[in-house]
Design a protein around this motif. Structure first.
Motif, short mmCIF file in Angstrom:
data_model
loop_
_atom_site.label_atom_id
_atom_site.label_comp_id
_atom_site.label_asym_id
_atom_site.label_seq_id
_atom_site.Cartn_x
_atom_site.Cartn_y
_atom_site.Cartn_z
N ASN A 137 39.95 -20.21 33.35
CA ASN A 137 40.49 -19.86 32.03
C ASN A 137 40.07 -20.88 30.98
O ASN A 137 39.73 -20.52 29.86
N TYR A 180 38.24 -19.51 27.88
CA TYR A 180 38.88 -19.57 26.56
C TYR A 180 38.68 -20.94 25.91
O TYR A 180 39.47 -21.35 25.08
N ASP A 183 42.61 -28.16 27.99
CA ASP A 183 41.29 -27.83 27.43
C ASP A 183 41.34 -27.98 25.92
O ASP A 183 42.40 -28.16 25.33
N ARG A 187 47.22 -9.59 28.77
CA ARG A 187 46.05 -10.25 28.19
C ARG A 187 46.26 -10.32 26.69
O ARG A 187 46.76 -9.37 26.08
N SER A 212 41.39 -9.89 34.11
CA SER A 212 42.23 -8.83 34.66
C SER A 212 43.69 -9.00 34.25
O SER A 212 44.51 -8.12 34.46
N LEU A 236 47.09 -15.86 35.76
CA LEU A 236 48.25 -16.71 35.52
C LEU A 236 49.50 -16.20 36.25
O LEU A 236 50.33 -17.00 36.68
P1 ADP Z 1 42.73 -13.13 32.37
O1 ADP Z 1 42.12 -12.48 33.54
O2 ADP Z 1 42.84 -12.25 31.18
O3 ADP Z 1 42.17 -14.46 32.06
P2 ADP Z 1 45.13 -14.61 32.98
O4 ADP Z 1 46.41 -14.17 33.60
O5 ADP Z 1 44.40 -15.70 33.63
O6 ADP Z 1 44.27 -13.31 32.81
O7 ADP Z 1 45.47 -15.05 31.50
C1 ADP Z 1 46.25 -14.23 30.68
C2 ADP Z 1 45.90 -14.43 29.23
O8 ADP Z 1 46.28 -15.74 28.81
C3 ADP Z 1 44.43 -14.39 28.96
O9 ADP Z 1 44.03 -13.06 28.69
C4 ADP Z 1 44.24 -15.29 27.78
O10 ADP Z 1 44.43 -14.58 26.58
C5 ADP Z 1 45.37 -16.28 27.89
N1 ADP Z 1 44.91 -17.58 28.41
C6 ADP Z 1 44.91 -18.00 29.70
N2 ADP Z 1 44.43 -19.27 29.79
C7 ADP Z 1 44.09 -19.68 28.55
C8 ADP Z 1 43.53 -20.88 27.99
N3 ADP Z 1 43.22 -21.92 28.76
N4 ADP Z 1 43.33 -20.91 26.66
C9 ADP Z 1 43.67 -19.87 25.87
N5 ADP Z 1 44.18 -18.71 26.33
C10 ADP Z 1 44.38 -18.59 27.66
#
Ligand code: ADP
Length: 509
Positions: free
Chosen positions: A410, A414, A439, A458, A471, A475
């Motif tokens: 992630n 991101y 990050d 998301r 997906s 998280l």
């Molecule tokens: P995805 O498969 O969409 O990455 P996650 O469950 O890992 O699903 O994350 C859910 C959402 O949280 C992501 O779609 C993103 O928008 C946000 N997100 C997760 N990690 C970060 C990060 N390090 N910085 C910014 N946004 C994040």
């Protein structure tokens, strides 16, 4: 979604709330009816008790008149001694006189000594006529009338067949105290409060309660033989009205509580349905996301494999480059499939953990080293620092790796467009060891921070959902795994500045 919810609410309202409120209203009106019936029955009961007090006073007077009902002439010696006896035994009687009703000639008159009370008028002719009629029908009727503060009773002795009449002069206070009190006390049985009150003066002649007991809300009845006096009765502790009010109040609270429960249940169902609808929408979005994510590596693999098979690649270096791409894309595919599999196992509580004592000071750098290639291809500068020694926790090594891979993935996805930096830190907080992954990327708004750990969620702001593939499971997977470790996961973030995800492990004692 709003329309579906409105429809469901309406259906729920029709099948649950309406019958329930109908039932409650019916119950309520039945209760009121029952109460009214109880009150009616009870009131009749009280009336009959007052009736028995009146009847008792009639009996006393009847006994007196019977004693004086004698064939002997009033001035006879024996009659004299009967009268004396009666006066002696009944202090309420102040005087007795015999007379001829038609001529109003007094035949004999007796008075209690040292008492100044005197007889009033003789009964009127029509009253005598009425008494004679009753006597002809074998019923001796007592006629009560006033003589100042005193009461006088007149009757026609049966033995004189209406030719003679007799009057008794009675002091009401003494009559009540001497002749009625004991009986009234007995009737009240510590259950009822009974009182006798002078209607004119309001003076309380007797009562069966404690001093200072309230004398209001009584059921009253006049006294047959003491025209100026009134009987009053109520339950000793609480009146039936008070009991009924108390019960009604209790029932009201109960009904209110039940209605509240129905409303709460209704809201609960509504909230759950809302959640389910949202989840269904997220799931369908997830399917399209995942299909898209799988399609890209598949297309690349198939394209490069075909090119290689057709032997169109001239140089060895190009061949190697294509094979490397095929390998990397296969790894990506495997990762995606693994994540979905893990998630489905977690959903069914089938993911088995093998907990062992691990030192995060060793495990975390080890995992980071294994991710070097990935970090390198993502052009990320990743640093590790530790502020705690030792950092022993009970953990499943594979799960820790999965979680870190998710967070680092992630942070790359991101992360900042240029100069991507990731800092992994170990900290010790009272009874926990924290693994922080920071990050310098796009960050997450406060509103979205609340939802990023939900499954399939998301962030859709801007074009993020399309630019970075995912997906919405990563998280949520981390959250569930941390829960299985007896810990939790949190996020600190500011849009535009970066995010820090924190894995909080309970420290091993
Ligand atoms: P995805 O498969 O969409 O990455 P996650 O469950 O890992 O699903 O994350 C859910 C959402 O949280 C992501 O779609 C993103 O928008 C946000 N997100 C997760 N990690 C970060 C990060 N390090 N910085 C910014 N946004 C994040």
């Amino acid at each position: 979604m709003v329309r579906t919810l409105a429809k469901i609410s309406l259906v729920l309202l029709l099948i649950v709330a309406l019958p329930m409120s109908f039932y409650l209203m019916r119950e309520y009106s039945a209760l009121t009816k029952n109460e009214q019936m109880v009150e009616r029955v009870f009131s009749t009961q009280l009336e009959s008790i007052l009736f028995s007090v009146n009847q008792y006073s009639e009996n006393v007077l009847g006994q007196w008149s019977q004693t004086l009902d004698h064939p002997l002439p009033p001035d006879d010696e024996m009659m004299h001694s009967l009268v004396e006896n009666l006066l002696q035994n009944n202090p309420a009687i102040l005087g007795i006189r015999f007379f001829e009703p038609d001529s109003q000639l007094v035949l004999a008159e007796f008075h209690r000594e040292n008492h100044g009370g005197s007889f009033g008028d003789f009964p009127e002719a029509k009253q005598i006529a009425a008494m004679r009629d009753f006597l002809a029908n074998n019923y001796q009727r007592l006629n009560a009338s006033h003589s100042g503060e005193l009461v006088q009773y007149c009757f026609l002795p049966k033995n004189k067949s209406g030719r003679e009449a007799c009057q008794l002069l009675v002091e009401p206070g003494t009559f009540i105290a001497q002749n009625l009190r004991a009986q009234v006390q007995q009737i009240s049985q510590e259950i009822f409060y009974i009182q006798i009150r002078n209607k004119q003066t309001g003076q309380l002649m007797m009562h069966t309660g404690e001093a200072g007991e309230p004398t209001d809300s009584l059921q009253t009845a006049g006294m047959w033989y003491l025209p100026d006096y009134e009987l009053g009765i109520r339950l000793k502790t609480k009146t039936i009205y008070e009991l009924a009010t108390e019960r009604t109040r209790r029932d009201n609270y109960l009904i209110l509580g039940m209605s509240l429960l129905v409303v709460l249940g209704f809201l609960f169902v509504l909230v759950n349905i809302r959640k389910e609808i949202k989840l269904a929408a997220l799931k369908s979005e997830f399917v399209s996301n995942v299909s898209h994510e799988i399609r890209t590596p598949l297309a690349l693999i198939s394209m490069y494999a075909e090119t290689l098979l057709l032997k169109r690649v001239k140089t060895e270096q190009k061949k190697e480059e294509y094979l490397l791409t095929i390998q990397q894309e296969s790894i990506r595919l495997t990762d995606i499939v693994n994540r979905i599999l893990n998630f489905s196992r977690l959903e069914k509580n089938r993911l088995a953990y093998t907990f062992e004592t691990v030192d995060l000071n060793k495990l975390v750098p080890h995992i980071l080293t294994s991710l070097q290639a990935h970090l390198h291809s993502g052009q990320v500068d990743c640093r590790f620092s530790s502020h705690t020694e030792p950092a022993t926790v009970l953990a499943d090594t594979e799960a820790v790796k999965d979680m870190l891979v998710n967070l680092i993935d992630n942070a790359i996805k991101y992360g900042a467009d240029h100069d991507k930096k990731i800092e992994v830190r170990l900290l010790r907080k009272s009874k926990q060891i924290w693994v922080e992954v920071e990050d310098n990327g796009i960050g997450i708004s406060a509103k979205n921070q609340r939802y990023v750990f939900d499954q399939f969620y998301r962030v859709t702001e801007g074009d993020l959902a399309h630019k970075a593939k995912g997906s919405g499971l990563g998280l949520n997977l981390v959250k569930r795994m941390m829960k299985a470790h007896g810990g939790s996961v949190a996020v600190r973030s500011k849009p535009g500045e970066g995010s820090t995800f924190i894995l909080k492990f309970p420290m091993k004692k």
